[in-house]
Scaffold this motif. Structure first.
Motif, PDB file in Angstrom:
ATOM      1  N   PRO A   1       0.807  -1.226   0.000  1.00  0.00           N
ATOM      2  CA  PRO A   1       0.000   0.000   0.000  1.00  0.00           C
ATOM      3  C   PRO A   1       0.843   1.281   0.000  1.00  0.00           C
ATOM      4  N   ALA A   2       1.982   1.284   0.673  1.00  0.00           N
ATOM      5  CA  ALA A   2       2.824   2.486   0.704  1.00  0.00           C
ATOM      6  C   ALA A   2       3.419   2.774  -0.677  1.00  0.00           C
ATOM      7  N   VAL A   3       3.821   1.734  -1.392  1.00  0.00           N
ATOM      8  CA  VAL A   3       4.370   1.902  -2.744  1.00  0.00           C
ATOM      9  C   VAL A   3       3.296   2.444  -3.682  1.00  0.00           C
ATOM     10  N   MET A   4       2.075   1.995  -3.494  1.00  0.00           N
ATOM     11  CA  MET A   4       0.980   2.349  -4.402  1.00  0.00           C
ATOM     12  C   MET A   4       0.218   3.614  -3.974  1.00  0.00           C
ATOM     13  N   ARG A   5       0.630   4.225  -2.881  1.00  0.00           N
ATOM     14  CA  ARG A   5      -0.102   5.361  -2.305  1.00  0.00           C
ATOM     15  C   ARG A   5      -0.401   6.470  -3.309  1.00  0.00           C
ATOM     16  N   HIS A   6       0.595   6.916  -4.063  1.00  0.00           N
ATOM     17  CA  HIS A   6       0.413   8.033  -4.992  1.00  0.00           C
ATOM     18  C   HIS A   6      -0.019   7.574  -6.383  1.00  0.00           C
ATOM     19  N   LEU A   7      -0.278   6.277  -6.533  1.00  0.00           N
ATOM     20  CA  LEU A   7      -0.685   5.738  -7.830  1.00  0.00           C
ATOM     21  C   LEU A   7      -2.141   5.280  -7.823  1.00  0.00           C
ATOM     22  N   THR A   8      -2.532   4.600  -6.733  1.00  0.00           N
ATOM     23  CA  THR A   8      -3.880   4.038  -6.650  1.00  0.00           C
ATOM     24  C   THR A   8      -4.548   4.347  -5.323  1.00  0.00           C
TER      25      THR A   8
ATOM     26  N   LEU B   1       9.864   1.872  -6.518  1.00  0.00           N
ATOM     27  CA  LEU B   1      10.815   1.148  -5.675  1.00  0.00           C
ATOM     28  C   LEU B   1      10.147   0.581  -4.427  1.00  0.00           C
ATOM     29  N   ARG B   2      10.651  -0.559  -3.975  1.00  0.00           N
ATOM     30  CA  ARG B   2      10.196  -1.158  -2.723  1.00  0.00           C
ATOM     31  C   ARG B   2      10.528  -0.214  -1.574  1.00  0.00           C
TER      32      ARG B   2
END
Length: 187
Positions: free
Chosen positions: A30-37, A102-103
């Protein structure tokens, strides 16, 4: 590992069909995808049936020099995410979009700047690219800082795409940065 590009600490390579689990794991954070989805994971079947096939097709379309590249730490080989350098869908080949995902374990180590800087160098010295663009949410200050470290210039703000309107801060839009070959050479 057959490297497409190496930096001091990173090796970038083309993805293969065997890399689907790496992409699923990256897009499930969820943190990786925060600004995407807004933090929603990408469904594994979408990665398998659409995302990875599109990545592989990109190498065919652009002769393997442009596309999305898996990034690994040279020391130990850990997968840290990906970088892309590719034309816009219907754009000219001498204009490319730069991006990265990035992870969390790779955040704050300078990898995004290091990998992006190497791709800019390759774009402008080997691939005949004359302009590189990058975009991020206006509120994504980490990504904006990286673009500015790369010497990219804020070119404007565009409305947030409708599929991203549920993301916190989306009302502030998406910022677009650019750098030309001439600007890069003057750094």
């Amino acid at each position: 590992m057959d490297a497409y590009l190496e930096t001091e600490r990173l090796a970038l390579r083309r993805f293969t069909a065997d890399d689907v689990d790496l992409l699923i794991e990256l897009d499930s954070d969820p943190a990786v995808m925060r600004h995407l989805t807004g933090g929603n994971p990408t469904a594994p079947e979408l990665v398998r049936e659409r995302a990875l096939p599109n990545i592989l097709a990109g190498y065919e379309k652009w002769g393997g020099d442009l596309g999305l590249f898996a990034a690994h730490e040279k020391d130990g080989g850990a997968f840290i995410g990906w970088f892309h350098l590719r034309p816009e869908p219907e754009g000219p080949l001498d204009e490319a979009e730069l991006g990265y995902r990035l992870r969390q374990a790779a955040w704050g180590k300078g990898y995004a700047t290091e990998g992006s800087r190497a791709l800019l160098g390759k774009a402008f010295t080997e691939l005949g690219v004359r302009m590189v663009r990058a975009a991020t949410m206006s509120v994504h200050h980490g990504s904006r800082n990286i673009m500015e470290k790369l010497g990219m210039i804020l070119a404007g703000t565009i409305p947030t795409p409708s599929d991203m309107e549920m993301i916190e801060g989306s009302e502030q839009g998406v910022v677009r940065y650019e750098i030309t070959k001439e600007q890069w050479e003057q750094q």
